[in-house]
Design a protein around this motif. Sequence first.
Motif, PDB file in Angstrom:
ATOM      1  N   LYS A 124       0.705  -1.111   0.039  1.00  0.00           N
ATOM      2  CA  LYS A 124      -0.132   0.052  -0.081  1.00  0.00           C
ATOM      3  C   LYS A 124       0.941   1.245   0.002  1.00  0.00           C
ATOM      4  N   GLY A 183      -7.651  -4.423   1.172  1.00  0.00           N
ATOM      5  CA  GLY A 183      -8.782  -4.934   1.771  1.00  0.00           C
ATOM      6  C   GLY A 183      -8.678  -4.506   3.381  1.00  0.00           C
ATOM      7  N   ALA A 184      -9.914  -4.770   4.182  1.00  0.00           N
ATOM      8  CA  ALA A 184      -9.708  -4.641   5.600  1.00  0.00           C
ATOM      9  C   ALA A 184      -9.233  -5.814   5.898  1.00  0.00           C
ATOM     10  N   ASN A 185      -7.835  -5.481   6.109  1.00  0.00           N
ATOM     11  CA  ASN A 185      -7.021  -6.776   6.499  1.00  0.00           C
ATOM     12  C   ASN A 185      -6.058  -6.669   7.546  1.00  0.00           C
ATOM     13  N   ILE A 186      -6.461  -6.405   8.714  1.00  0.00           N
ATOM     14  CA  ILE A 186      -5.498  -6.370   9.745  1.00  0.00           C
ATOM     15  C   ILE A 186      -4.722  -7.763  10.013  1.00  0.00           C
ATOM     16  N   LYS A 192      -5.757   5.568   2.460  1.00  0.00           N
ATOM     17  CA  LYS A 192      -6.530   5.313   3.577  1.00  0.00           C
ATOM     18  C   LYS A 192      -5.233   5.522   4.745  1.00  0.00           C
ATOM     19  N   ASN A 193      -4.292   5.253   4.488  1.00  0.00           N
ATOM     20  CA  ASN A 193      -3.137   5.226   5.779  1.00  0.00           C
ATOM     21  C   ASN A 193      -3.044   6.546   6.152  1.00  0.00           C
ATOM     22  N   ASP A 243     -11.672  -0.964   4.587  1.00  0.00           N
ATOM     23  CA  ASP A 243     -10.284  -1.008   4.978  1.00  0.00           C
ATOM     24  C   ASP A 243     -10.199   0.210   5.546  1.00  0.00           C
ATOM     25  N   GLY A 262      -5.517  -0.154  13.294  1.00  0.00           N
ATOM     26  CA  GLY A 262      -4.146  -0.252  12.591  1.00  0.00           C
ATOM     27  C   GLY A 262      -2.904   0.281  13.159  1.00  0.00           C
ATOM     28  N   ARG A 263      -1.881   0.002  12.538  1.00  0.00           N
ATOM     29  CA  ARG A 263      -0.699   0.707  13.370  1.00  0.00           C
ATOM     30  C   ARG A 263      -0.380   2.110  12.953  1.00  0.00           C
ATOM     31  N   ASN A 264      -0.982   2.596  11.998  1.00  0.00           N
ATOM     32  CA  ASN A 264      -0.771   4.018  11.525  1.00  0.00           C
ATOM     33  C   ASN A 264      -1.379   4.900  12.908  1.00  0.00           C
TER      34      ASN A 264
HETATM   35  P1  13P Z   1      -1.846  -0.265   9.388  1.00  0.00           P
HETATM   36  O1  13P Z   1      -0.486  -0.381   8.357  1.00  0.00           O
HETATM   37  O2  13P Z   1      -2.421   0.990   9.816  1.00  0.00           O
HETATM   38  O3  13P Z   1      -1.773  -1.250  10.508  1.00  0.00           O
HETATM   39  O4  13P Z   1      -3.007  -0.814   8.335  1.00  0.00           O
HETATM   40  C1  13P Z   1      -3.306  -2.053   8.022  1.00  0.00           C
HETATM   41  C2  13P Z   1      -4.010  -2.415   6.862  1.00  0.00           C
HETATM   42  O5  13P Z   1      -3.793  -1.715   5.876  1.00  0.00           O
HETATM   43  C3  13P Z   1      -5.204  -2.800   6.869  1.00  0.00           C
HETATM   44  O6  13P Z   1      -5.868  -3.484   5.823  1.00  0.00           O
END
Ligand code: 13P
Length: 313
Positions: free
Chosen positions: A84, A113-116, A169-170, A224, A232-234
Amino acid sequence: MWVFEEKLPSGEKLTDVINKTNENVKYLPGIKLGKNVVADPDIESAVKGANMLVFVSPHQFMEGICKKLVGKIGKDTEAISLVKGMEVKKEGPCMISTLISRLLGINCSVLMGANIANEIALEKFSEATVGYSQNKEATEKWVQLFGTPYFIVTAVQDVEGVEMCGTLKNIVAIAAGFVDGMEMGNNTKAAIMRIGLKEMIKFSKMLFPSVKDSTFFESCGVADLITTCLGGRNRKVADAYAKNQGKRSFDQLEAELLNGQKLQGVLTAKEVYEVLSDRGWVEMFPLFSTVHAISTGRLPPSAIVQLGDSRYF
Ligand code: 13P
């Protein structure tokens, strides 16, 4: 599976431990990988004879990785990128799938996708989107390869739209983290996510007019955005940045909180800002530009709700 080699605190090599225990003890501890997954520190040997290649590294390393693969990949190989982000060059922005295609001379789709990652590894139900441009046959193979009863994969013919969703989205997740760190509440967070989504759509379409509205309703789009802004990490690192009132840099917090994983949103905000200023679009994207200004210390985290002219959001 190519793995960037690291020495663990025990003195052992990461690839040796993965191959001995079937577990990536550093980046995905507690999850057993299939026995057929072999960690290989040598990228040339890892790709030898492969006809389907999955790219999934932090976006800042992708150009260097692809350069190592030039001339080592068969022309009929199909690639898919889960990466991404974008690279900004003098001649303009370049998405990672385009970088792969250009450098290696192969077709490249994307999966976003919405994929943690940890939740997928625990086989919790989720969805993903494959974006493709032309090769429908290869796309069907990717859908088959990734799909399981708990991981539903849908293909859309909009490679740029899908990849832009995952990338942009990040930046919004960094904004959501500022809101959390300043304890501004759920209404504010929802507002920031809505404004962010509108900027994602506007920026994607201004850069790639072929991008479809419907793509933003797939898993790669709104879903996502939601998961990344929640878990998420961000979000996590931006939350800590705001709590520390910008006194600890993103680099420091990344090293402290992510155990070697890399943050994408701050770099993406910088890359997108370069495109905005190059094209005279800064004013039209108050959220994206403010995230960049805060993350580089030019504005305080509280500026995330001082976005100026509401005509633009
Ligand atoms: P992060 O990098 O913020 O953890 O996002 C994870 C992600 O892209 C989920 O789809």
